[in-house]
Design a protein around this motif. Structure first.
Motif, PDB file in Angstrom:
ATOM      1  N   ALA A 123       0.858  -1.191   0.000  1.00  0.00           N
ATOM      2  CA  ALA A 123       0.000   0.000   0.000  1.00  0.00           C
ATOM      3  C   ALA A 123       0.888   1.232   0.000  1.00  0.00           C
ATOM      4  CB  ALA A 123      -0.877   0.003   1.240  1.00  0.00           C
ATOM      5  N   ILE A 124       0.506   2.231  -0.792  1.00  0.00           N
ATOM      6  CA  ILE A 124       1.185   3.532  -0.747  1.00  0.00           C
ATOM      7  C   ILE A 124       0.192   4.525  -0.163  1.00  0.00           C
ATOM      8  CG2 ILE A 124       2.314   5.345  -2.081  1.00  0.00           C
ATOM      9  CD1 ILE A 124       2.972   3.277  -4.213  1.00  0.00           C
ATOM     10  N   THR A 125       0.571   5.117   0.967  1.00  0.00           N
ATOM     11  CA  THR A 125      -0.298   6.091   1.608  1.00  0.00           C
ATOM     12  C   THR A 125       0.435   7.441   1.654  1.00  0.00           C
ATOM     13  OG1 THR A 125       0.575   5.591   3.806  1.00  0.00           O
ATOM     14  CG2 THR A 125      -1.324   4.315   3.098  1.00  0.00           C
ATOM     15  N   GLY A 126      -0.293   8.464   2.057  1.00  0.00           N
ATOM     16  CA  GLY A 126       0.337   9.780   2.175  1.00  0.00           C
ATOM     17  C   GLY A 126      -0.662  10.870   1.840  1.00  0.00           C
ATOM     18  N   PRO A 127      -0.382  12.087   2.283  1.00  0.00           N
ATOM     19  CA  PRO A 127      -1.309  13.199   2.046  1.00  0.00           C
ATOM     20  C   PRO A 127      -1.493  13.503   0.565  1.00  0.00           C
ATOM     21  CG  PRO A 127       0.502  13.859   3.501  1.00  0.00           C
ATOM     22  CD  PRO A 127       0.808  12.491   3.013  1.00  0.00           C
ATOM     23  N   SER A 128      -2.573  14.197   0.255  1.00  0.00           N
ATOM     24  CA  SER A 128      -2.824  14.633  -1.109  1.00  0.00           C
ATOM     25  C   SER A 128      -1.644  15.474  -1.595  1.00  0.00           C
ATOM     26  CB  SER A 128      -4.115  15.458  -1.116  1.00  0.00           C
ATOM     27  OG  SER A 128      -4.415  15.823  -2.418  1.00  0.00           O
ATOM     28  N   GLY A 129      -1.198  15.181  -2.817  1.00  0.00           N
ATOM     29  CA  GLY A 129      -0.087  15.952  -3.384  1.00  0.00           C
ATOM     30  C   GLY A 129       1.278  15.437  -2.988  1.00  0.00           C
ATOM     31  N   SER A 130       1.344  14.329  -2.232  1.00  0.00           N
ATOM     32  CA  SER A 130       2.657  13.840  -1.765  1.00  0.00           C
ATOM     33  C   SER A 130       3.408  13.064  -2.844  1.00  0.00           C
ATOM     34  CB  SER A 130       2.497  12.984  -0.512  1.00  0.00           C
ATOM     35  OG  SER A 130       1.618  11.906  -0.751  1.00  0.00           O
ATOM     36  N   GLY A 131       2.737  12.767  -3.973  1.00  0.00           N
ATOM     37  CA  GLY A 131       3.437  12.113  -5.083  1.00  0.00           C
ATOM     38  C   GLY A 131       3.038  10.668  -5.323  1.00  0.00           C
ATOM     39  N   LYS A 132       1.957  10.207  -4.702  1.00  0.00           N
ATOM     40  CA  LYS A 132       1.562   8.791  -4.806  1.00  0.00           C
ATOM     41  C   LYS A 132       1.245   8.400  -6.248  1.00  0.00           C
ATOM     42  CE  LYS A 132      -1.919   9.345  -1.973  1.00  0.00           C
ATOM     43  NZ  LYS A 132      -1.822  10.816  -1.752  1.00  0.00           N
ATOM     44  N   SER A 133       0.377   9.185  -6.903  1.00  0.00           N
ATOM     45  CA  SER A 133      -0.011   8.849  -8.285  1.00  0.00           C
ATOM     46  C   SER A 133       1.183   8.982  -9.226  1.00  0.00           C
ATOM     47  CB  SER A 133      -1.151   9.748  -8.761  1.00  0.00           C
ATOM     48  OG  SER A 133      -2.308   9.497  -8.005  1.00  0.00           O
ATOM     49  N   THR A 134       2.042   9.959  -8.951  1.00  0.00           N
ATOM     50  CA  THR A 134       3.234  10.142  -9.777  1.00  0.00           C
ATOM     51  C   THR A 134       4.124   8.906  -9.672  1.00  0.00           C
ATOM     52  OG1 THR A 134       3.111  12.512  -9.337  1.00  0.00           O
ATOM     53  CG2 THR A 134       5.196  11.682 -10.203  1.00  0.00           C
ATOM     54  N   LEU A 135       4.310   8.417  -8.450  1.00  0.00           N
ATOM     55  CA  LEU A 135       5.135   7.214  -8.260  1.00  0.00           C
ATOM     56  C   LEU A 135       4.506   6.027  -8.990  1.00  0.00           C
ATOM     57  CD1 LEU A 135       7.477   5.714  -6.936  1.00  0.00           C
ATOM     58  CD2 LEU A 135       6.108   5.491  -4.847  1.00  0.00           C
ATOM     59  N   LEU A 136       3.183   5.910  -8.888  1.00  0.00           N
ATOM     60  CA  LEU A 136       2.513   4.788  -9.553  1.00  0.00           C
ATOM     61  C   LEU A 136       2.671   4.884 -11.078  1.00  0.00           C
ATOM     62  CD1 LEU A 136       1.051   2.631  -7.899  1.00  0.00           C
ATOM     63  CD2 LEU A 136      -1.119   3.616  -8.626  1.00  0.00           C
ATOM     64  N   SER A 137       2.581   6.109 -11.638  1.00  0.00           N
ATOM     65  CA  SER A 137       2.729   6.200 -13.103  1.00  0.00           C
ATOM     66  C   SER A 137       4.155   5.878 -13.546  1.00  0.00           C
ATOM     67  CB  SER A 137       2.295   7.522 -13.705  1.00  0.00           C
ATOM     68  OG  SER A 137       2.141   8.481 -12.796  1.00  0.00           O
ATOM     69  N   ILE A 138       5.125   6.137 -12.691  1.00  0.00           N
ATOM     70  CA  ILE A 138       6.497   5.750 -13.049  1.00  0.00           C
ATOM     71  C   ILE A 138       6.628   4.225 -12.953  1.00  0.00           C
ATOM     72  CG2 ILE A 138       8.916   5.896 -12.320  1.00  0.00           C
ATOM     73  CD1 ILE A 138       8.308   8.846 -11.559  1.00  0.00           C
ATOM     74  N   LEU A 139       6.083   3.634 -11.876  1.00  0.00           N
ATOM     75  CA  LEU A 139       6.138   2.162 -11.751  1.00  0.00           C
ATOM     76  C   LEU A 139       5.445   1.507 -12.938  1.00  0.00           C
ATOM     77  CD1 LEU A 139       5.353   1.581  -7.944  1.00  0.00           C
ATOM     78  CD2 LEU A 139       7.575   1.548  -9.084  1.00  0.00           C
ATOM     79  N   GLY A 140       4.348   2.134 -13.425  1.00  0.00           N
ATOM     80  CA  GLY A 140       3.574   1.571 -14.527  1.00  0.00           C
ATOM     81  C   GLY A 140       4.074   1.969 -15.900  1.00  0.00           C
ATOM     82  N   LEU A 141       5.239   2.575 -15.966  1.00  0.00           N
ATOM     83  CA  LEU A 141       5.881   2.954 -17.231  1.00  0.00           C
ATOM     84  C   LEU A 141       5.048   3.935 -18.054  1.00  0.00           C
ATOM     85  CD1 LEU A 141       7.345  -0.498 -18.430  1.00  0.00           C
ATOM     86  CD2 LEU A 141       8.437   1.248 -17.032  1.00  0.00           C
ATOM     87  N   LEU A 142       4.228   4.730 -17.370  1.00  0.00           N
ATOM     88  CA  LEU A 142       3.482   5.784 -18.065  1.00  0.00           C
ATOM     89  C   LEU A 142       4.287   7.069 -18.058  1.00  0.00           C
ATOM     90  CD1 LEU A 142      -0.126   5.265 -16.675  1.00  0.00           C
ATOM     91  CD2 LEU A 142       0.799   4.527 -18.870  1.00  0.00           C
ATOM     92  N   ASP A 143       5.241   7.134 -17.157  1.00  0.00           N
ATOM     93  CA  ASP A 143       6.081   8.324 -17.035  1.00  0.00           C
ATOM     94  C   ASP A 143       7.504   7.848 -16.727  1.00  0.00           C
ATOM     95  OD1 ASP A 143       6.677  10.971 -16.972  1.00  0.00           O
ATOM     96  OD2 ASP A 143       5.248  11.484 -15.390  1.00  0.00           O
ATOM     97  N   THR A 144       8.494   8.681 -17.053  1.00  0.00           N
ATOM     98  CA  THR A 144       9.889   8.311 -16.792  1.00  0.00           C
ATOM     99  C   THR A 144      10.463   9.246 -15.743  1.00  0.00           C
ATOM    100  OG1 THR A 144      10.064   7.635 -19.088  1.00  0.00           O
ATOM    101  CG2 THR A 144      12.122   7.925 -17.901  1.00  0.00           C
ATOM    102  N   ALA A 145      11.104   8.677 -14.747  1.00  0.00           N
ATOM    103  CA  ALA A 145      11.662   9.501 -13.666  1.00  0.00           C
ATOM    104  C   ALA A 145      12.741  10.427 -14.201  1.00  0.00           C
ATOM    105  CB  ALA A 145      12.229   8.592 -12.577  1.00  0.00           C
ATOM    106  N   SER A 146      12.899  11.571 -13.547  1.00  0.00           N
ATOM    107  CA  SER A 146      13.925  12.538 -13.969  1.00  0.00           C
ATOM    108  C   SER A 146      15.325  12.010 -13.684  1.00  0.00           C
ATOM    109  CB  SER A 146      13.754  13.860 -13.223  1.00  0.00           C
ATOM    110  OG  SER A 146      12.436  14.309 -13.261  1.00  0.00           O
ATOM    111  N   SER A 147      15.487  11.289 -12.559  1.00  0.00           N
ATOM    112  CA  SER A 147      16.810  10.729 -12.259  1.00  0.00           C
ATOM    113  C   SER A 147      16.655   9.524 -11.343  1.00  0.00           C
ATOM    114  CB  SER A 147      17.711  11.781 -11.607  1.00  0.00           C
ATOM    115  OG  SER A 147      17.203  12.119 -10.336  1.00  0.00           O
ATOM    116  N   GLY A 148      17.746   8.783 -11.182  1.00  0.00           N
ATOM    117  CA  GLY A 148      17.707   7.570 -10.375  1.00  0.00           C
ATOM    118  C   GLY A 148      17.431   6.364 -11.247  1.00  0.00           C
ATOM    119  N   GLN A 149      17.349   5.202 -10.625  1.00  0.00           N
ATOM    120  CA  GLN A 149      17.192   3.960 -11.377  1.00  0.00           C
ATOM    121  C   GLN A 149      15.916   3.227 -11.017  1.00  0.00           C
ATOM    122  OE1 GLN A 149      18.897   2.560 -13.840  1.00  0.00           O
ATOM    123  NE2 GLN A 149      20.316   4.293 -13.930  1.00  0.00           N
TER     124      GLN A 149
END
Ligand SMILES: Nc1ncnc2c1ncn2[C@@H]1O[C@H](COP(=O)(O)OP(=O)(O)OP(=O)(O)O)[C@@H](O)[C@H]1O
Ligand SMILES: [Mg+2]
Length: 226
Positions: A38-64
């Motif tokens: 489960a990923i929890t956290g306040p609104s705007g904390s980046g949960k959906s953004t993290l999920l779209s990177i995990l789901g290959l809908l978006d590419t992270a700016s840096s890191g692996q």
């Protein structure tokens, strides 16, 4: 269990008016096959953004980001699309079904882009997925003729139809009452018990507690679960 996902110092920013807005800040974690996270956290904390990177809908700016030990940076667009279609299943808060298509047609839709399933098998494959989520009697219903919980079951069947190794769910119970939401969570936990990895974003701590692991995002940083 084998490692499915590994993130190393993953960061992501959005740029607006030449200004950088950091959204995810140095996320490191791994997720194994069959885990429920489960990923929890306040609104705007980046949960959906993290999920779209995990789901290959978006590419992270840096890191692996390693998916089955392979760096996603080495994948081209076509390879990413193939992984999305054959190995990942998405479930959203608003179900995202197509209104003028029946349950069966909605579930069969991803198969059109899946070259491993011959078209003569579309119907039987979609039907089997709908039976699995308990909707054998709703194959020909339109989304508007279904309750919210039933619509979310159709969406789960659509996510399942390609037998993904990873299901990504963004607030899958957000539009459902507690009892219906719990039945959807039970279904996702059942899929995980059968070996599918499930990563779900939720505001509901009672749901997060039922996952094997809960990770908490605050302002783009991972903290231990509450
Ligand atoms: N395309 C975009 N361009 C610019 N900023 C964005 C974009 N998408 C998201 N953001 C910003 O990134 C931050 C994180 O957004 P995100 O949608 O990941 O949050 P969240 O944790 O899922 O929130 P919620 O619980 O409300 O769904 C927010 O401040 C949001 O405004
Ligand atoms: Mg969100």
């Amino acid at each position: 269990m084998a490692e499915l996902i590994r993130l190393e110092q993953l960061s992501h920013s959005f740029w607006q008016a030449k200004q950088e807005h950091p959204i995810l800040k140095g996320i490191s974690m791994s997720i194994n096959d069959g885990e429920t996270v489960a990923i929890t956290g306040p609104s705007g904390s980046g949960k959906s953004t993290l999920l779209s990177i995990l789901g290959l809908l978006d590419t992270a700016s840096s890191g692996q980001y390693y998916l089955r030990q392979q760096s996603v940076n080495t994948l081209n667009r076509q390879q990413k699309a193939q992984i999305r279609n054959q190995h990942l299943g998405w479930i959203f808060q608003n179900f995202s079904l197509i209104g003028d298509m029946t349950a069966l047609e909605n579930v069969a839709l991803p198969l059109r882009f899946n070259t491993t399933v011959p078209s003569s098998h579309y119907r039987a494959t979609a039907e089997a997925a709908l039976i699995k989520v308990g909707l054998a009697d709703k194959l020909n219903a339109l989304p508007a003729e279904l309750s919210g919980g039933q619509q979310q079951r159709v969406a789960i069947a659509r996510a399942l139809v390609s037998q993904p190794s990873l299901i990504l769910a963004d607030e899958p119970t957000g539009n459902l009452d507690t009892t219906t939401g719990q039945s959807i969570v039970n279904l996702l936990l059942q899929l995980a018990a059968e070996g599918t990895t499930v990563v779900l974003v939720t505001h509901d701590l009672a749901i997060a507690k039922q996952c094997q692991r809960a990770i908490h995002l605050v302002d783009g940083c991972l903290t231990d679960a509450q």
